[in-house]
Scaffold this motif. Sequence first.
Motif, PDB file in Angstrom:
ATOM      1  N   PHE A 171       0.845  -1.186   0.000  1.00 16.99           N
ATOM      2  CA  PHE A 171       0.000   0.000   0.000  1.00 16.99           C
ATOM      3  C   PHE A 171       0.883   1.239   0.000  1.00 16.99           C
ATOM      4  O   PHE A 171       2.115   1.147   0.163  1.00 16.99           O
ATOM      5  CB  PHE A 171      -0.949   0.002   1.212  1.00 16.99           C
ATOM      6  N   SER A 172       0.280   2.392  -0.163  1.00 16.77           N
ATOM      7  CA  SER A 172       0.989   3.671  -0.122  1.00 16.77           C
ATOM      8  C   SER A 172       0.308   4.590   0.881  1.00 16.77           C
ATOM      9  O   SER A 172      -0.882   4.910   0.720  1.00 16.77           O
ATOM     10  CB  SER A 172       1.008   4.335  -1.512  1.00 16.77           C
ATOM     11  N   HIS A 173       1.057   4.934   1.932  1.00 10.30           N
ATOM     12  CA  HIS A 173       0.662   5.913   2.952  1.00 10.30           C
ATOM     13  C   HIS A 173      -0.387   5.344   3.918  1.00 10.30           C
ATOM     14  O   HIS A 173      -0.267   5.548   5.125  1.00 10.30           O
ATOM     15  CB  HIS A 173       0.159   7.205   2.313  1.00 10.30           C
ATOM     16  N   ALA A 174      -1.420   4.642   3.473  1.00 12.88           N
ATOM     17  CA  ALA A 174      -2.437   4.081   4.360  1.00 12.88           C
ATOM     18  C   ALA A 174      -3.072   2.871   3.684  1.00 12.88           C
ATOM     19  O   ALA A 174      -3.350   2.913   2.474  1.00 12.88           O
ATOM     20  CB  ALA A 174      -3.505   5.111   4.706  1.00 12.88           C
ATOM     21  N   PRO A 175      -3.321   1.757   4.420  1.00 10.53           N
ATOM     22  CA  PRO A 175      -3.897   0.557   3.782  1.00 10.53           C
ATOM     23  C   PRO A 175      -5.284   0.789   3.207  1.00 10.53           C
ATOM     24  O   PRO A 175      -5.669   0.122   2.222  1.00 10.53           O
ATOM     25  CB  PRO A 175      -3.922  -0.460   4.921  1.00 10.53           C
ATOM     26  N   GLN A 176      -6.081   1.686   3.793  1.00 11.67           N
ATOM     27  CA  GLN A 176      -7.437   1.889   3.303  1.00 11.67           C
ATOM     28  C   GLN A 176      -7.461   2.497   1.900  1.00 11.67           C
ATOM     29  O   GLN A 176      -8.493   2.434   1.217  1.00 11.67           O
ATOM     30  CB  GLN A 176      -8.234   2.787   4.252  1.00 11.67           C
ATOM     31  N   ARG A 177      -6.385   3.091   1.447  1.00 12.90           N
ATOM     32  CA  ARG A 177      -6.340   3.705   0.124  1.00 12.90           C
ATOM     33  C   ARG A 177      -6.148   2.677  -0.991  1.00 12.90           C
ATOM     34  O   ARG A 177      -6.167   3.034  -2.159  1.00 12.90           O
ATOM     35  CB  ARG A 177      -5.216   4.740   0.064  1.00 12.90           C
ATOM     36  N   GLY A 178      -5.943   1.445  -0.622  1.00 14.37           N
ATOM     37  CA  GLY A 178      -5.754   0.390  -1.607  1.00 14.37           C
ATOM     38  C   GLY A 178      -4.587  -0.502  -1.225  1.00 14.37           C
ATOM     39  O   GLY A 178      -3.483  -0.010  -0.963  1.00 14.37           O
ATOM     40  N   THR A 179      -4.841  -1.818  -1.173  1.00 12.65           N
ATOM     41  CA  THR A 179      -3.820  -2.792  -0.791  1.00 12.65           C
ATOM     42  C   THR A 179      -3.912  -3.976  -1.740  1.00 12.65           C
ATOM     43  O   THR A 179      -5.008  -4.426  -2.094  1.00 12.65           O
ATOM     44  CB  THR A 179      -4.016  -3.264   0.654  1.00 12.65           C
ATOM     45  N   GLY A 180      -2.730  -4.480  -2.129  1.00 19.55           N
ATOM     46  CA  GLY A 180      -2.704  -5.640  -3.007  1.00 19.55           C
ATOM     47  C   GLY A 180      -1.330  -6.253  -3.063  1.00 19.55           C
ATOM     48  O   GLY A 180      -0.335  -5.657  -2.639  1.00 19.55           O
TER      49      GLY A 180
END
Length: 319
Positions: free
Chosen positions: A216-225
């Motif tokens: 992810f970038s900066h925060a997991p809620q913004r997109g994780t994969g």
Amino acid sequence: MRPQIWIADVVRALDVARTESERAQVQEMLGLVGSMPRTDFVPPPTRPPVPEHWAEAPPEPPDAEPRSEPLPRPDAEDRGEVTDPTAELPLLRPARVEGTSAPREPVEPLARPTSERVPLPHLPLLVPRWTSAILRAMLSRQVSEGPVDIPALIDTLAHGRPVTRLPRRRVPTLRYGVQVLVDRGTGMQPFRRDQDQLVGLIRTVVGADLVEVGYFSHAPQRGTGPGARWTRTEYTPPECGRRILLLSDLGLGGPPDDPHRAAPAEWAEFAGLVTRAGCSVVALSPYPPARWPGWMTRLLPLVSWDSTTTASRARVRVP
């Protein structure tokens, strides 16, 4: 017998003569010339006139034996001999004689520069010989599956309570697996080699089948994969009981004016999300504890990602 005449006698006699006729007469008297005058003779430079008050030296009588001083004998160069000009110099005595040292081994030349880029040697943040123990201390869960807890059993019997099951000691286990969340934001860019190396070690310690990796970038809620950024989707917590390891600075690093920096509210939202899913989370931060703000330590258990971290220190911080 004719006495030996030296060049010095001729020079001295010519020096006394005052006129050309007297010089010619002196030469004839000394037997240097015949009755015919020599045409190749170059007279010496004429001396300035002598003052009258100076006493004139009387000319020597022709029958008197001329006073002469022997000229130095011609040296070796006049005789055509070749000599060493340093042969007559005194030789100096050496103060000491030092032995010659053994020749050194030849030094191999440096490799010629090429266009190939060679990466610099990597120095991991954690001490390599402690890394496996530190990972076990952070990722394992405590379960009551150890030997029988004799003190607890005696206490149950002493209080007259029935023994429905044997109490056992708590032991750590890794069978529940781990979810590793790797932060690829701007603040963690200097630590990407450490992140990749640590993910490989986690797979070795825990087992590749029990390790789930998400980026992810900066925060997991913004997109994780598990792959590139364009493949990331909404974050989903793992199954209940699985430990979550967060490789992130929680927005502590990077440029101060970075507009993508995660706010404390986003991390509070993430902590509540995984807690409701029945999972425990621990963050591995590359910054020392002196830089951790208060909200960060109250929100998540943190472990310092540097060479001072040991397995005992990691075990104390993990619940």
